[in-house]
Each structure stands twice: as structure tokens, then as C-alpha cells.
Design an enzyme around this catalytic site. Structure first.
Site, PDB file in Angstrom:
ATOM      1  N   SER A  89      53.103  37.854  26.146  1.00  0.00           N
ATOM      2  CA  SER A  89      53.044  37.244  24.812  1.00  0.00           C
ATOM      3  C   SER A  89      54.410  37.126  24.137  1.00  0.00           C
ATOM      4  CB  SER A  89      52.106  38.066  23.928  1.00  0.00           C
ATOM      5  OG  SER A  89      52.534  39.418  23.908  1.00  0.00           O
ATOM      6  N   THR A 191      53.143  39.789  19.251  1.00  0.00           N
ATOM      7  CA  THR A 191      54.555  39.573  18.937  1.00  0.00           C
ATOM      8  C   THR A 191      55.234  40.922  18.906  1.00  0.00           C
ATOM      9  OG1 THR A 191      53.996  37.715  17.539  1.00  0.00           O
ATOM     10  CG2 THR A 191      56.010  38.871  16.964  1.00  0.00           C
ATOM     11  N   THR A 209      58.341  36.029  19.815  1.00  0.00           N
ATOM     12  CA  THR A 209      57.039  35.834  20.452  1.00  0.00           C
ATOM     13  C   THR A 209      56.999  34.532  21.247  1.00  0.00           C
ATOM     14  OG1 THR A 209      54.654  35.842  19.960  1.00  0.00           O
ATOM     15  CG2 THR A 209      56.003  34.500  18.546  1.00  0.00           C
ATOM     16  N   ARG A 219      53.054  23.649  18.397  1.00  0.00           N
ATOM     17  CA  ARG A 219      52.608  24.632  17.389  1.00  0.00           C
ATOM     18  C   ARG A 219      53.689  25.703  17.182  1.00  0.00           C
ATOM     19  NH1 ARG A 219      51.663  30.477  17.147  1.00  0.00           N
ATOM     20  NH2 ARG A 219      50.033  30.834  15.621  1.00  0.00           N
ATOM     21  N   THR A 242      52.208  40.776  12.918  1.00  0.00           N
ATOM     22  CA  THR A 242      51.729  40.250  14.190  1.00  0.00           C
ATOM     23  C   THR A 242      50.263  39.880  13.983  1.00  0.00           C
ATOM     24  OG1 THR A 242      51.409  40.709  16.553  1.00  0.00           O
ATOM     25  CG2 THR A 242      51.232  42.585  15.077  1.00  0.00           C
ATOM     26  N   GLY A 243      49.766  39.027  14.866  1.00  0.00           N
ATOM     27  CA  GLY A 243      48.395  38.535  14.706  1.00  0.00           C
ATOM     28  C   GLY A 243      48.416  37.030  14.530  1.00  0.00           C
TER      29      GLY A 243
HETATM   30  N1  ASP Z   1      51.999  35.946  15.256  1.00  0.00           N
HETATM   31  C1  ASP Z   1      52.084  35.311  16.542  1.00  0.00           C
HETATM   32  C2  ASP Z   1      51.835  33.845  16.393  1.00  0.00           C
HETATM   33  O1  ASP Z   1      50.930  33.460  15.679  1.00  0.00           O
HETATM   34  C3  ASP Z   1      51.158  35.870  17.554  1.00  0.00           C
HETATM   35  C4  ASP Z   1      50.881  37.344  17.486  1.00  0.00           C
HETATM   36  O2  ASP Z   1      51.612  38.115  16.948  1.00  0.00           O
HETATM   37  O3  ASP Z   1      49.859  37.778  18.019  1.00  0.00           O
HETATM   38  O4  ASP Z   1      52.482  33.069  17.025  1.00  0.00           O
END
Ligand code: ASP
Length: 330
Positions: A89, A191, A209, A219, A242-243
Site C-alpha cells: 500500500s 499509508t 502511500t 485518483r 490514514t484510511g
Molecule cells: N489515505 C490513503 C488514501 O486514501 C489510503 C490509506 O491510508 O489507507 O489514498
């Protein structure tokens, strides 16, 4: 034409209005935040997202021990994760988008508010270092796509294939059904966000990330966006997220966490409040958002919507992987 009298009247009115606006604005938070006076020797702290932050924190710690600043530490720390092909990721080994392209987002910020970012960047192993060059060597904050890559090449970075066999196989597997859904924790996105405080009391942060796997080509998530995936205010604190990036951008998440600390909240309360803002406004059942925060006193906070958010804390040469509390609990 303004004569002197009407000019004086207008100026007096404006001054009165500005004064009123200022005092109204100051009311709810009066006295809650004071800038930190001077800077003594601090106990360094490094804080990063997920358990893969462990290797990153150890590297960041080595950088601090060898005299590096918090800015050097966060850059060197997250680079470990960017270069690790087993982490699907971030950086090399990251899962690609729908077209099979690995596109990377990253940013970095220091205590003085200097910052740089890159987004939708391809074939460069260390987007965080390109982000630092954007910060230090250009008058800009964010470079995207081909332009970001051209800039990286002009700075001496080299092009590399970042799509590992494993990631390509996962993409081929995904193509059979082409179903896109956001999953809650580790499986398809994550991330590394890192914030650090050095012995001089200086904060810094970095975030990097490959974003949501199998995302639409083009995107961009929250991670390269100052105020969303990362924010640092040298007088207050630093936060990273993160998320699901879309959910974090909608609430200017990391800026919100730092701003809440500015108004007197502890890092923990600020993370919880920012998560609450998201769950109040968005249908959060199918996605995860997690925040980490660190203030200038070295206190930290961590909170997520759903259980399962691990993070790594380093302090006094001890590195610990912990799990945050969450809104929906277990
Ligand atoms: N925040 C990151 C994104 O949306 C992904 C993640 O941290 O899980 O690209």
C-alpha cells in the site's frame, strides 16, 4: 473622492468592526492556547501509522540519534516503507490502479510551515524525497503526474518499475471481477504517516502511500494534501491520517486535529473529535479513518472509526506497536 473626515469615520468604523470580529472569534477558546515560550531540550518522540511503522520508526530514531532533525527523521523513516516490496500500500510493491499503474502520493512538512508534496507520481521509488525537493527547491507546494516525474528526474531521481510480480498478479485477479469497494483495514489500502519531535523541540511530519488499490486512474487521496493527510504547526502539534482519503479530505482532517489542539484539546481528544466529525456527517460503515497526533510537549493521541488501527510509538529508545481506541469499539 474621500475627504479627510469621511476617511477618518470609515477607518474608525472598520477598526471597531474588526475589533468586534476578533473578540467574537476569540470568545469560545479564550485563554485555551498559549504558544510555547522558547525551547528547552526535549525528549524526542516518533509516531507513525500501522505496525509497518516499526521499521520506519527505528530508522527515524537512528537519524535523530545521529544528529538529524525531525524533518530528516520522518523522511528517512518513511523511506523504509516506500522501499519495502512486501508492503502493498506504499511505494514499491504498492497495488496499482485499475489500469495497472502504480501511482504515488506523498508530502512532508516542517515546524515552520514549509511543505511540499507530489501526487499521481509514477515510477519513482521515493516520493517523499521528491516532496522534500518540491518544498526546498521550488516556489510550489504540490506537483502532479508527469510534471512531478519530470521534476524528480531533473533532481537526479531515476525511473524504476514499481509494479512487483505480486502486485501485478493481484491486479490480474481483480480484473476478473472488477469490483471496487473500500475495505476497512489493511487489505487494500494503508499509508505511512509519521510525525516526530526532535531534541530541539522541533516537529515535522511526512506521509506517503500508493493510495487505494484499483482506484480510478488519476485518483488522488488525502496523503499528499497538506491539511488532509498531514499537518504540522510548530507551535502546537502535528497530525497525520490514514484510511479512506476522500473522507479525510472532506473534513480537512489533519488540519482539524491540529487546530483542535491549538484551542486547548489534548492530542487524544483532538483525534477523537475529528473522528466524530466524520461519523456525524458521513456514512462510515464501510470505511476506516484513523488519526495520529503529537503536540509540542511530546504527548500523543490516536483514534480510529473502527477497531484495528495499529500505530508505532518510539520514545526513550523504546519502540512499541499499540492499537488505538475506536469509535465503534470491538
Ligand atoms: N489515505 C490513503 C488514501 O486514501 C489510503 C490509506 O491510508 O489507507 O489514498
Amino acid at each position: 473622492m474621500l475627504n479627510r473626515r469621511s476617511f477618518l469615520q470609515k477607518t474608525a468604523l472598520l477598526t471597531a468592526l474588526l475589533g468586534l470580529k476578533k473578540s467574537l472569534f476569540a470568545l469560545p477558546f479564550a485563554g485555551s492556547w498559549r504558544p510555547k515560550a522558547g525551547s528547552s531540550k526535549e525528549e524526542p518522540v516518533v509516531l507513525s501509522t500501522w505496525d509497518f511503522g516499526l521499521a520506519a520508526n527505528k530508522e527515524a530514531w537512528r537519524t535523530l540519534e545521529s544528529g538529524g532533525s525531525s524533518l530528516d527523521a520522518v523522511e528517512s523513516g518513511v523511506k523504509v516503507v516506500e522501499a519495502d516490496p512486501s508492503i502493498n500500500s506504499v511505494g514499491y510493491g504498492g497495488l496499482p490502479d485499475r489500469e495497472g499503474k502504480v501511482t504515488l502520493d506523498a508530502c512532508i512538512m516542517d515546524a515552520a510551515g514549509n511543505c511540499g508534496g507530489v501526487c499521481f507520481l509514477e515510477e519513482i521509488m521515493h516520493p517523499v524525497s521528491v516532496a522534500r525537493r518540491v518544498m526546498e527547491n521550488t516556489p510550489h507546494v504540490l506537483l502532479a503526474g508527469e510534471g512531478a516525474q519530470d521534476f524528480a528526474l531533473s533532481e537526479g531521481f531515476r525511473k524504476q518499475n514499481l509494479l512487483t510480480d505480486e502486485a501485478r498478479k493481484a491486479w490480474e485477479e481483480w480484473k476478473k471481477e472488477r469490483i471496487f469497494k473500500t475495505e476497512i483495514n489493511r487489505e487494500r489500502h494503508d499509508t505511512i504517516g509519521m510525525v516526530a519531535l526532535d531534541k530541539n523541540g522541533k516537529l515535522a511530519g511526512a506521509c506517503t502511500t500508493s493510495g487505494l488499490s484499483f482506484k480510478l486512474h488519476g485518483r488522488v487521496g488525502d496523503s499528499p494534501i497538506i491539511g488532509a493527510g498531514l499537518f504540522v504547526d510548530g507551535e502546537v502539534g502535528a497530525a497525520t491520517a490514514t484510511g479512506l482519503g476522500e473522507a479525510v479530505i472532506k473534513t480537512a482532517g489533519s488540519f482539524l486535529v491540529v487546530e483542535l489542539m491549538r484551542h486547548g484539546m489534548s492530542p487524544q481528544d483532538a483525534c477523537e473529535e475529528a473522528v466524530k466529525r466524520i461519523v456525524q456527517k458521513q456514512d462510515f460503515g464501510g470505511f476506516q479513518v484513523c488519526f495520529l497526533a503529537l503536540n509540542t510537549e511530546g504527548e500523543h493521541g490516536a483514534y480510529s472509526i473502527h477497531p484495528g488501527f495499529t500505530y508505532t510509538l518510539s520514545r526513550g529508545d523504546v519502540h512499541k506497536v499499540l492499537e488505538s481506541d475506536s469509535y465503534t469499539k470491538k
